[in-house]
Design a protein around this motif. Structure first.
Motif, PDB file in Angstrom:
ATOM      1  N   UNK A  12       0.836  -1.193   0.000  1.00 61.77           N
ATOM      2  CA  UNK A  12       0.000   0.000   0.000  1.00 61.77           C
ATOM      3  C   UNK A  12       0.870   1.242   0.000  1.00 61.77           C
ATOM      4  N   UNK A  13       2.028   1.124   0.618  1.00 64.57           N
ATOM      5  CA  UNK A  13       2.994   2.225   0.631  1.00 64.57           C
ATOM      6  C   UNK A  13       4.370   1.611   0.446  1.00 64.57           C
ATOM      7  N   UNK A  14       4.880   1.564  -0.813  1.00 63.51           N
ATOM      8  CA  UNK A  14       6.166   0.909  -1.069  1.00 63.51           C
ATOM      9  C   UNK A  14       7.256   1.445  -0.144  1.00 63.51           C
ATOM     10  N   UNK A  15       7.976   0.506   0.452  1.00 66.04           N
ATOM     11  CA  UNK A  15       9.042   0.901   1.357  1.00 66.04           C
ATOM     12  C   UNK A  15       8.534   1.469   2.657  1.00 66.04           C
ATOM     13  N   UNK A  36      -1.705  -4.195   1.611  1.00 62.81           N
ATOM     14  CA  UNK A  36      -0.430  -4.870   1.751  1.00 62.81           C
ATOM     15  C   UNK A  36       0.676  -3.897   2.106  1.00 62.81           C
ATOM     16  N   UNK A  37       1.696  -4.395   2.743  1.00 56.94           N
ATOM     17  CA  UNK A  37       2.874  -3.617   3.137  1.00 56.94           C
ATOM     18  C   UNK A  37       4.110  -4.350   2.640  1.00 56.94           C
ATOM     19  N   UNK A  38       5.074  -3.599   2.128  1.00 56.21           N
ATOM     20  CA  UNK A  38       6.330  -4.192   1.676  1.00 56.21           C
ATOM     21  C   UNK A  38       7.490  -3.419   2.280  1.00 56.21           C
ATOM     22  N   UNK A  39       8.420  -4.132   2.881  1.00 58.26           N
ATOM     23  CA  UNK A  39       9.618  -3.510   3.442  1.00 58.26           C
ATOM     24  C   UNK A  39      10.841  -4.246   2.886  1.00 58.26           C
ATOM     25  N   UNK A  40      11.399  -3.786   1.781  1.00 59.11           N
ATOM     26  CA  UNK A  40      12.531  -4.474   1.147  1.00 59.11           C
ATOM     27  C   UNK A  40      13.753  -4.579   2.051  1.00 59.11           C
ATOM     28  N   UNK A  41      13.892  -3.676   3.011  1.00 62.99           N
ATOM     29  CA  UNK A  41      15.045  -3.726   3.913  1.00 62.99           C
ATOM     30  C   UNK A  41      14.668  -4.306   5.275  1.00 62.99           C
ATOM     31  N   UNK A  42      13.451  -4.799   5.392  1.00 63.57           N
ATOM     32  CA  UNK A  42      13.019  -5.347   6.663  1.00 63.57           C
ATOM     33  C   UNK A  42      12.763  -4.242   7.673  1.00 63.57           C
ATOM     34  N   UNK A  43      12.890  -4.587   8.938  1.00 61.61           N
ATOM     35  CA  UNK A  43      12.647  -3.630  10.020  1.00 61.61           C
ATOM     36  C   UNK A  43      13.713  -3.793  11.086  1.00 61.61           C
ATOM     37  N   UNK A  44      13.873  -2.767  11.889  1.00 57.40           N
ATOM     38  CA  UNK A  44      14.804  -2.834  13.016  1.00 57.40           C
ATOM     39  C   UNK A  44      14.153  -3.462  14.246  1.00 57.40           C
ATOM     40  N   UNK A  45      12.842  -3.618  14.199  1.00 52.32           N
ATOM     41  CA  UNK A  45      12.108  -4.181  15.327  1.00 52.32           C
ATOM     42  C   UNK A  45      11.482  -5.510  14.927  1.00 52.32           C
ATOM     43  N   UNK A  46      11.023  -6.248  15.929  1.00 53.83           N
ATOM     44  CA  UNK A  46      10.273  -7.469  15.684  1.00 53.83           C
ATOM     45  C   UNK A  46       8.829  -7.098  15.367  1.00 53.83           C
ATOM     46  N   UNK A  47       8.181  -7.927  14.546  1.00 55.51           N
ATOM     47  CA  UNK A  47       6.768  -7.738  14.243  1.00 55.51           C
ATOM     48  C   UNK A  47       6.011  -8.986  14.666  1.00 55.51           C
ATOM     49  N   UNK A  48       5.017  -8.807  15.540  1.00 55.69           N
ATOM     50  CA  UNK A  48       4.145  -9.888  15.991  1.00 55.69           C
ATOM     51  C   UNK A  48       2.762  -9.651  15.395  1.00 55.69           C
ATOM     52  N   UNK A  74       5.399 -14.348  13.663  1.00 58.47           N
ATOM     53  CA  UNK A  74       6.390 -13.409  14.182  1.00 58.47           C
ATOM     54  C   UNK A  74       7.511 -13.263  13.161  1.00 58.47           C
ATOM     55  N   UNK A  75       7.897 -12.021  12.885  1.00 53.24           N
ATOM     56  CA  UNK A  75       8.973 -11.741  11.940  1.00 53.24           C
ATOM     57  C   UNK A  75      10.123 -11.076  12.685  1.00 53.24           C
ATOM     58  N   UNK A  76      11.304 -11.671  12.591  1.00 59.16           N
ATOM     59  CA  UNK A  76      12.486 -11.113  13.241  1.00 59.16           C
ATOM     60  C   UNK A  76      13.019  -9.924  12.440  1.00 59.16           C
ATOM     61  N   UNK A  77      13.834  -9.065  13.058  1.00 61.15           N
ATOM     62  CA  UNK A  77      14.359  -7.886  12.356  1.00 61.15           C
ATOM     63  C   UNK A  77      15.362  -8.250  11.265  1.00 61.15           C
ATOM     64  N   UNK A  78      15.553  -7.280  10.352  1.00 59.26           N
ATOM     65  CA  UNK A  78      16.658  -7.340   9.422  1.00 59.26           C
ATOM     66  C   UNK A  78      16.463  -8.172   8.183  1.00 59.26           C
ATOM     67  N   UNK A  79      15.264  -8.671   7.919  1.00 57.59           N
ATOM     68  CA  UNK A  79      14.996  -9.490   6.733  1.00 57.59           C
ATOM     69  C   UNK A  79      13.863  -8.844   5.945  1.00 57.59           C
ATOM     70  N   UNK A  80      14.025  -8.739   4.630  1.00 50.89           N
ATOM     71  CA  UNK A  80      12.979  -8.156   3.788  1.00 50.89           C
ATOM     72  C   UNK A  80      11.664  -8.888   4.020  1.00 50.89           C
ATOM     73  N   UNK A  81      10.590  -8.128   4.197  1.00 48.73           N
ATOM     74  CA  UNK A  81       9.312  -8.785   4.435  1.00 48.73           C
ATOM     75  C   UNK A  81       8.162  -8.009   3.803  1.00 48.73           C
ATOM     76  N   UNK A  82       7.057  -8.712   3.680  1.00 54.78           N
ATOM     77  CA  UNK A  82       5.835  -8.113   3.178  1.00 54.78           C
ATOM     78  C   UNK A  82       4.654  -8.884   3.724  1.00 54.78           C
ATOM     79  N   UNK A  83       3.526  -8.226   3.811  1.00 57.52           N
ATOM     80  CA  UNK A  83       2.335  -8.912   4.315  1.00 57.52           C
ATOM     81  C   UNK A  83       1.096  -8.175   3.826  1.00 57.52           C
ATOM     82  N   UNK A  84      -0.012  -8.898   3.765  1.00 62.46           N
ATOM     83  CA  UNK A  84      -1.252  -8.286   3.313  1.00 62.46           C
ATOM     84  C   UNK A  84      -2.388  -9.287   3.351  1.00 62.46           C
ATOM     85  N   UNK A  85      -3.535  -8.878   2.849  1.00 59.70           N
ATOM     86  CA  UNK A  85      -4.705  -9.752   2.799  1.00 59.70           C
ATOM     87  C   UNK A  85      -4.428 -10.871   1.801  1.00 59.70           C
TER      88      UNK A  85
END
Length: 306
Positions: A12-15, A36-48, A74-85
């Motif tokens: 929904x908002x690239x990057x 949907x959300x896409x984070x090509x560089x992942x995140x610095x935090x955990x996502x639950x 649960x998604x750990x930090x530092x890995x490219x991720x994306x999620x959505x319906x």
């Protein structure tokens, strides 16, 4: 649990940036198809994420999962991720939390590692869903606590996004999230049950393991699994090779050993806290099992293999 995620919705908002580390951010979304959300560089935090309705699809590196009601992903930090319906799903309703995970959580999540730092804890029994939902709601309220008056109470249907800025608010929110991790990781099966063991015997084993100090008897255990005492005792012994009371005694001795290793409780208190009515009897059976009396066991630590 990993599946192909072809057709995962575009971002929904690239990057879209994740919240910065150090904060606890919690919210509840109910999103329509196309979200949907896409984070090509992942995140610095955990996502639950914990799904309450519909279905979501999550990608973490090359690992993908589909989440339905009651699934914790649960998604750990530092890995490219994306999620959505998920494709074809009418919506995806889910709680989500960005935070720094407490170190102890990693060992609880490890049995559910789907690869590359994605943990899929599923399925979670329906019996604990209400308590998990309550923990998320409490997390949302606690994150907004100012430290002066009582934390606010959010009514169902009025969920929003909250950021825990204060130290006390962050710790309270993390305590609720820790409850979620324990309830999901503790209840979800990590491996198939031992083949051939009757489900009623497994339930009795679980009752003993969960609270070995409780006043269990053959009759009380049999009542929990809807069997007569004689039928239960015969089935349990036949399938496990040990009587229910022998298994209970072993569980109580293991519990006592852990208390001796990790607390400074007196031997008498350890005996009582482990379900032994008589300290004298406890000393005797403990020495038979571990080769030394409780006081000496505490002084020298556990033997290898004990």
């Amino acid at each position: 649990m990993t599946v192909s995620a072809d057709g995962l919705p575009e971002a929904a908002a690239p990057g879209d940036p994740a919240p910065p580390p150090g904060l606890v951010v919690v919210g509840h979304f109910d999103q329509p198809p196309g979200y949907g959300i896409s984070r090509p560089r992942g995140a610095d935090s955990w996502l639950f994420t914990w799904t309450t309705g519909g279905q979501g699809r999550l990608r973490h590196g090359s690992t993908e999962a589909r989440a339905g009601a009651g699934d914790l992903v649960v998604l750990a930090p530092g890995v490219a991720h994306g999620y959505g319906v998920a494709q074809g799903a009418p919506h995806w309703a889910f709680w989500w939390v960005h935070c720094q995970a407490r170190p102890s959580w990693r060992s609880w999540l490890r049995p559910y590692d789907a690869g590359e730092g994605m943990y899929v804890v599923a399925p979670t029994p329906d019996a604990v869903h209400g308590r998990i939902e309550a923990a998320f709601r409490r997390m949302l309220d606690d994150a907004r606590w100012t430290g002066t008056e009582a934390p606010p109470v959010t009514a169902p249907g009025e969920e929003s996004v909250a950021v825990a800025h204060g130290t006390a608010a962050r710790e309270l929110a993390l305590c609720s999230l820790e409850e979620v991790v324990l309830l999901t990781a503790g209840a979800a099966p990590t491996r198939p049950p031992r083949p051939g063991v009757d489900a009623r015997v497994r339930r009795a084993q679980a009752l003993i393991a969960a609270d070995p100090a409780a006043p269990h008897t053959v009759r009380s255990l049999a009542e929990h699994v809807a069997l007569s005492p004689s039928r239960f005792a015969h089935l349990f012994t036949q399938q496990l090779g040990q009587s229910p009371m022998r298994v209970l005694r072993e569980a109580r001795l293991r519990h006592a050993a852990r208390l001796l290793e990790s607390t400074d409780l007196s031997v008498e208190r350890v005996a009582a806290a482990s379900g032994f009515a008589s300290p004298f009897h406890f000393n005797r059976v403990f020495r038979d099992r571990y080769g030394r009396p409780p006081g000496a066991y505490r002084g020298s630590g556990p033997m290898v293999g004990a």
